[in-house]
Design a protein around this motif. Sequence first.
Motif, short mmCIF file in Angstrom:
data_model
loop_
_atom_site.label_atom_id
_atom_site.label_comp_id
_atom_site.label_asym_id
_atom_site.label_seq_id
_atom_site.Cartn_x
_atom_site.Cartn_y
_atom_site.Cartn_z
N ASP A 189 41.08 36.88 40.36
CA ASP A 189 42.41 37.42 39.60
C ASP A 189 42.27 37.65 38.55
O ASP A 189 42.55 38.27 37.22
CB ASP A 189 43.19 36.29 39.60
CG ASP A 189 44.21 36.42 41.12
OD1 ASP A 189 43.73 37.07 42.32
OD2 ASP A 189 45.21 35.88 41.19
N SER A 190 41.29 36.93 37.97
CA SER A 190 40.95 36.81 35.87
C SER A 190 39.71 38.19 36.83
O SER A 190 40.09 38.76 35.47
CB SER A 190 40.53 35.06 35.59
OG SER A 190 39.04 35.00 36.50
N ASP A 191 38.76 38.41 37.15
CA ASP A 191 38.14 39.26 36.94
C ASP A 191 38.37 40.66 37.13
O ASP A 191 38.03 41.79 36.21
CB ASP A 191 36.86 39.37 37.27
CG ASP A 191 36.01 38.28 37.43
OD1 ASP A 191 35.65 37.35 35.88
OD2 ASP A 191 35.13 37.68 38.67
N LEU A 192 39.44 40.18 37.89
CA LEU A 192 40.08 41.90 37.92
C LEU A 192 41.18 42.22 36.97
O LEU A 192 41.41 43.51 37.07
CB LEU A 192 41.50 42.00 39.39
CG LEU A 192 41.33 43.00 40.15
CD1 LEU A 192 40.07 44.01 40.78
CD2 LEU A 192 42.44 42.79 41.10
N SER A 193 41.46 41.04 36.63
CA SER A 193 42.77 41.65 35.68
C SER A 193 41.57 42.22 34.24
O SER A 193 42.35 42.75 33.78
CB SER A 193 43.30 40.57 34.63
OG SER A 193 43.97 40.52 33.44
N LYS A 194 40.96 41.26 33.82
CA LYS A 194 39.98 41.82 32.51
C LYS A 194 39.75 42.96 32.82
O LYS A 194 40.09 44.21 32.28
CB LYS A 194 38.61 40.97 32.86
CG LYS A 194 37.77 41.03 31.94
CD LYS A 194 36.36 40.55 31.57
CE LYS A 194 34.82 40.64 31.04
NZ LYS A 194 34.06 39.97 31.20
N ARG A 195 39.11 43.73 34.20
CA ARG A 195 38.69 45.46 34.27
C ARG A 195 39.94 45.88 34.54
O ARG A 195 39.53 47.04 33.95
CB ARG A 195 37.41 45.12 35.41
CG ARG A 195 36.49 44.77 36.02
CD ARG A 195 36.11 44.13 36.91
NE ARG A 195 35.24 45.45 37.66
CZ ARG A 195 35.05 45.31 38.89
NH1 ARG A 195 35.13 45.01 40.05
NH2 ARG A 195 34.82 46.74 39.34
N VAL A 196 41.05 45.60 35.17
CA VAL A 196 41.40 46.57 35.12
C VAL A 196 42.91 46.68 33.87
O VAL A 196 43.21 47.76 33.41
CB VAL A 196 42.33 46.98 36.29
CG1 VAL A 196 44.20 47.13 36.59
CG2 VAL A 196 41.85 46.17 37.49
N ILE A 197 42.63 46.43 33.04
CA ILE A 197 43.69 45.99 32.49
C ILE A 197 42.97 45.78 31.06
O ILE A 197 42.51 46.72 29.99
CB ILE A 197 44.66 44.82 31.85
CG1 ILE A 197 45.51 44.84 33.29
CG2 ILE A 197 45.52 44.55 31.25
CD1 ILE A 197 46.77 43.90 33.14
N THR A 198 42.09 45.20 30.32
CA THR A 198 41.76 44.79 28.88
C THR A 198 40.17 46.21 28.54
O THR A 198 40.63 46.21 27.64
CB THR A 198 41.20 43.17 29.83
OG1 THR A 198 42.22 42.37 29.50
CG2 THR A 198 40.21 43.24 27.74
N GLU A 199 39.24 45.71 29.63
CA GLU A 199 38.49 46.42 30.01
C GLU A 199 39.35 48.16 29.46
O GLU A 199 38.64 49.44 29.05
CB GLU A 199 37.59 46.74 30.75
CG GLU A 199 36.51 45.47 29.98
CD GLU A 199 35.46 45.18 31.57
OE1 GLU A 199 35.73 45.86 32.36
OE2 GLU A 199 34.27 44.20 31.11
N ALA A 200 40.06 48.38 30.55
CA ALA A 200 40.81 49.91 30.67
C ALA A 200 41.55 50.53 29.30
O ALA A 200 40.89 51.60 28.68
CB ALA A 200 41.61 49.95 31.80
N LYS A 201 42.36 49.14 28.66
CA LYS A 201 42.10 49.87 27.63
C LYS A 201 41.19 49.93 26.21
O LYS A 201 41.89 51.59 25.27
CB LYS A 201 43.04 48.12 26.62
CG LYS A 201 44.67 47.74 27.91
CD LYS A 201 44.89 46.49 26.76
CE LYS A 201 46.73 46.01 27.81
NZ LYS A 201 47.01 45.63 26.54
#
Length: 98
Positions: A32-44
């Motif tokens: 979940d943390s890796d996916l959140s990082k890729r989908v939200i944090t890095e995407a921004k």
Amino acid sequence: MARAFGCARVVFNDGLRLRRQAREAGERYISDSDLSKRVITEAKQTGQRAWLGEVSAVVLQQAFADLNTGWRGGRRSGQRGQSVKRFRSCRTCSGSTP
């Protein structure tokens, strides 16, 4: 509101796509943390998804939480002895009128 709903839909769909691709490729489960990082944090931080930063982070996190709930529920439904909870429409709820 339309912008917030649109951003939530994009986050949900991006996360779902990444999880499906990993599963189909036989890769390990994306945490979940890796996916959140890729989908939200890095995407921004990319030019294509920079507009995700224009809405409240709460909306994006909730879309991500909804994805996780659905993914876990869907995966469990295939296990023997597990039942999937079904949601009823307002018309079938006891004691309520639409």
